[in-house]
Design a protein around this motif. Structure first.
Motif, mmCIF file in Angstrom:
data_model
loop_
_atom_site.group_PDB
_atom_site.id
_atom_site.type_symbol
_atom_site.label_atom_id
_atom_site.label_comp_id
_atom_site.label_asym_id
_atom_site.label_seq_id
_atom_site.Cartn_x
_atom_site.Cartn_y
_atom_site.Cartn_z
ATOM 1 N N ASN A 1 0.861 -1.185 0.000
ATOM 2 C CA ASN A 1 0.000 0.000 0.000
ATOM 3 C C ASN A 1 0.894 1.230 0.000
ATOM 4 N N LYS A 2 1.295 1.644 -1.196
ATOM 5 C CA LYS A 2 2.274 2.736 -1.284
ATOM 6 C C LYS A 2 1.711 4.071 -0.800
ATOM 7 N N LYS A 3 0.397 4.260 -0.949
ATOM 8 C CA LYS A 3 -0.193 5.513 -0.468
ATOM 9 C C LYS A 3 -0.113 5.611 1.038
ATOM 10 N N ALA A 4 -0.338 4.505 1.717
ATOM 11 C CA ALA A 4 -0.254 4.499 3.179
ATOM 12 C C ALA A 4 1.183 4.720 3.639
ATOM 13 N N ALA A 5 2.137 4.140 2.907
ATOM 14 C CA ALA A 5 3.549 4.289 3.279
ATOM 15 C C ALA A 5 4.046 5.713 3.038
ATOM 16 N N GLY A 6 3.475 6.376 2.023
ATOM 17 C CA GLY A 6 3.803 7.774 1.763
ATOM 18 C C GLY A 6 5.143 7.984 1.091
ATOM 19 N N ARG A 7 5.545 9.240 1.027
ATOM 20 C CA ARG A 7 6.810 9.595 0.376
ATOM 21 C C ARG A 7 7.581 10.659 1.166
ATOM 22 N N THR A 8 7.350 10.677 2.459
ATOM 23 C CA THR A 8 8.107 11.577 3.324
ATOM 24 C C THR A 8 9.387 10.893 3.782
ATOM 25 N N TYR A 9 10.506 11.589 3.658
ATOM 26 C CA TYR A 9 11.786 11.056 4.126
ATOM 27 C C TYR A 9 12.477 12.098 5.004
ATOM 28 N N ARG A 10 12.897 11.697 6.176
ATOM 29 C CA ARG A 10 13.525 12.601 7.155
ATOM 30 C C ARG A 10 12.635 13.810 7.435
ATOM 31 N N GLY A 11 11.330 13.552 7.472
ATOM 32 C CA GLY A 11 10.367 14.577 7.860
ATOM 33 C C GLY A 11 9.975 15.558 6.782
ATOM 34 N N LYS A 12 10.331 15.300 5.516
ATOM 35 C CA LYS A 12 9.983 16.254 4.460
ATOM 36 C C LYS A 12 9.790 15.541 3.122
#
Length: 252
Positions: free
Chosen positions: A230-241
């Motif tokens: 579930n890529k939408k749930a995992a998101g695309r934020t890395y190191r808070g941004k």
């Protein structure tokens, strides 16, 4: 002839070629195979016979189809857009004739209002074809290669040897460490985990290795996604941004 794309780093896809072949582990769960099978089931003739059932999934047959009807579509687009070239194939598959590549190049050369993003797993053939045809390096045509793990890092050397103004690498699906990657001469790096029902995990340490390489080399860093089932749930934020850096362009 073009489709708006959910891919975060582009606007639309343009597919004058369809069909491909699994060549390395990064191809194993390719989304385009699933999409091609779905389109064939919907009766889209362009994708007929391009995949076959293997166990519980569909895989490429290796058959390639050139789509003359799609070839000149960008000539009709007036609003500038980022165009992912051949999201459903590889322009530099060995069965795509060099003269057809030249025709694709001609369309791109005549439409400098767009930015074209060509991604290949065969940068060795890309280098050979573009050099042999003496096709011009264009600022609005970005050339890239996919690197999924350390086993295919040599693709970066072929990319560096290719005549281009903007070069980029897609570390997606990132399925292993690429700590030894040399990003000299690479202007943009996309990083993403694999998505879909059989997604392999991406280690955060691998992402950080790339981010630091980008800082050292002056390469723009784009974090696309964590991926997973579930890529939408995992998101695309890395190191808070959100990291949406793009390469500095110099014009065509």
């Amino acid at each position: 002839m073009a489709q708006n794309s959910p891919i975060e780093w582009t606007d639309v896809t343009w597919n004058p070629v369809a069909g491909c072949l699994v060549i390395t582990p990064g191809c194993t769960n390719c989304y385009a195979m699933r999409m091609a099978a779905r389109l064939e089931a919907m009766g889209v003739a362009k994708y007929e016979g391009l995949t076959r059932k293997s166990g519980k999934r569909y895989v490429w047959t290796g058959k390639i189809r050139l789509d003359e009807a799609s070839l000149e579509a960008p000539l009709k687009w007036h609003k500038p857009r980022k165009v992912f070239v051949n999201s459903m194939s590889d322009l530099f598959h060995p069965d795509v004739p060099a003269d057809f590549v030249a025709r694709v190049w001609s369309v791109m050369e005549r439409t400098p209002q767009h930015t074209y993003q060509i991604l290949t797993k065969r940068p060795d053939r890309m280098r050979e074809v573009l050099t042999e045809l003496d096709l011009p390096a264009l600022g609005h045509v970005w050339l890239g290669t996919s690197v999924e793990d350390a086993a295919v890092l040599s693709r970066l050397d072929d990319l560096r040897a290719t005549p281009a103004i903007i070069r980029f690498v897609s570390f997606e699906p990132l399925i292993g460490s690429v700590a030894e990657a040399n990003l000299d001469g690479i202007h943009w790096a996309i990083v993403g985990g694999e998505s879909g029902p059989r997604a392999r995990p991406m280690n955060e340490e691998w992402v950080e290795e790339i981010r630091r390489k980008c800082l050292t080399a002056g390469t723009a860093f784009f974090f696309k996604q964590w991926g997973g089932k579930n890529k939408k749930a995992a998101g695309r934020t890395y190191r808070g941004k959100i990291w949406d850096e793009l390469p500095l362009t110099t014009g065509g």
